[in-house]
Design a protein around this motif. Structure first.
Motif, PDB file in Angstrom:
ATOM      1  N   LYS A   3      -6.450 -14.061  21.174  1.00 20.27           N
ATOM      2  CA  LYS A   3      -5.446 -14.049  19.922  1.00 20.27           C
ATOM      3  C   LYS A   3      -3.915 -13.794  20.570  1.00 20.27           C
ATOM      4  O   LYS A   3      -4.508 -14.005  22.455  1.00 20.27           O
ATOM      5  N   PHE A   4      -3.459 -15.038  20.225  1.00 19.48           N
ATOM      6  CA  PHE A   4      -1.932 -14.904  20.571  1.00 19.48           C
ATOM      7  C   PHE A   4      -1.051 -14.168  19.607  1.00 19.48           C
ATOM      8  O   PHE A   4      -1.116 -14.420  18.317  1.00 19.48           O
ATOM      9  N   THR A   5       0.208 -13.011  19.817  1.00 15.85           N
ATOM     10  CA  THR A   5       0.892 -12.123  19.087  1.00 15.85           C
ATOM     11  C   THR A   5       1.854 -12.050  19.588  1.00 15.85           C
ATOM     12  O   THR A   5       2.220 -11.372  18.132  1.00 15.85           O
ATOM     13  N   ASP A   6       2.444 -12.551  20.148  1.00 17.51           N
ATOM     14  CA  ASP A   6       4.174 -12.480  20.881  1.00 17.51           C
ATOM     15  C   ASP A   6       4.657 -13.370  19.293  1.00 17.51           C
ATOM     16  O   ASP A   6       4.986 -14.477  19.935  1.00 17.51           O
ATOM     17  N   ILE A   7       4.283 -13.224  18.016  1.00 20.66           N
ATOM     18  CA  ILE A   7       5.090 -15.060  17.342  1.00 20.66           C
ATOM     19  C   ILE A   7       6.675 -14.655  17.293  1.00 20.66           C
ATOM     20  O   ILE A   7       7.231 -16.347  17.459  1.00 20.66           O
ATOM     21  N   ASP A  21       0.855 -12.349  12.457  1.00 20.01           N
ATOM     22  CA  ASP A  21       0.642 -11.317  13.009  1.00 20.01           C
ATOM     23  C   ASP A  21      -0.104 -11.872  14.635  1.00 20.01           C
ATOM     24  O   ASP A  21      -0.044 -11.621  15.716  1.00 20.01           O
ATOM     25  N   SER A  22      -1.015 -12.560  14.309  1.00 17.54           N
ATOM     26  CA  SER A  22      -1.401 -13.343  15.211  1.00 17.54           C
ATOM     27  C   SER A  22      -1.747 -14.684  15.439  1.00 17.54           C
ATOM     28  O   SER A  22      -2.708 -15.116  13.990  1.00 17.54           O
ATOM     29  N   ASP A  24      -5.287 -16.811  16.500  1.00 22.62           N
ATOM     30  CA  ASP A  24      -6.973 -16.564  16.858  1.00 22.62           C
ATOM     31  C   ASP A  24      -7.210 -17.955  16.970  1.00 22.62           C
ATOM     32  O   ASP A  24      -7.681 -17.601  18.524  1.00 22.62           O
ATOM     33  N   CYS A  33      -4.312 -17.927  11.582  1.00 22.12           N
ATOM     34  CA  CYS A  33      -3.574 -17.293  12.556  1.00 22.12           C
ATOM     35  C   CYS A  33      -3.817 -16.499  11.119  1.00 22.12           C
ATOM     36  O   CYS A  33      -4.910 -16.578   9.948  1.00 22.12           O
TER      37      CYS A  33
END
Length: 145
Positions: A3-7, A21-22, A24, A33
């Motif tokens: 998951k990438f969370t640094d949006i 938030d993420s 996915d 997402c």
């Protein structure tokens, strides 16, 4: 895929108007997402205080932000590009989204050029389809001129 969370590194949006938030998963075809809506979201204070519901326009914005963030993560556009929502079509709201619900957005890339993106998306809570839409965003730089 993790998951990438640094949006915030992908979109210019900030709280209280950042609704992803993420990310996915993602590829050239689209992305998945998520966003958890909480009692702290500003719009619940007025929509509706006795029975809070996520406004439909926020669900559309949430899907569009998710789609744009995934394209930014894949470096499809120049750094610092902004996405300006231009059209929204074929919108359907099927089920309410309430505080505490986690929305899964499934976004499909229909067309992507340097200056324009056409996507379609569906927003789910669990397996329940809550909203769907198609949209076009123009891509450019913010100019105050």
């Amino acid at each position: 895929m993790e998951k990438f969370t640094d949006i915030e590194s992908l979109l210019p949006h900030r709280k209280p108007f950042l609704f992803v938030d993420s990310i996915d998963s993602y590829d050239d075809n689209g992305c998945v997402c998520t966003r958890k809506f909480t009692d702290e979201d500003f719009f619940f204070k007025g929509h509706f205080p006795e029975y809070p519901v996520v406004p439909g326009v926020i669900l559309i914005e949430t899907m569009a932000q998710g789609g744009g963030a995934a394209l930014s993560l894949q470096k499809k556009f120049d750094e610092g590009s902004l996405f300006f929502l231009a059209t929204v079509n074929n919108v359907k709201f099927k089920h309410q989204v309430r505080p505490g619900d986690t929305v899964r957005m499934e976004v499909v890339n229909k067309r992507c050029t340097k200056n324009m993106v056409v996507q379609e998306g569906k927003a789910y809570v669990g397996e329940t389809l809550c909203a769907q839409a198609e949209w076009m965003c123009l891509v450019g730089k913010g100019d105050n001129k």
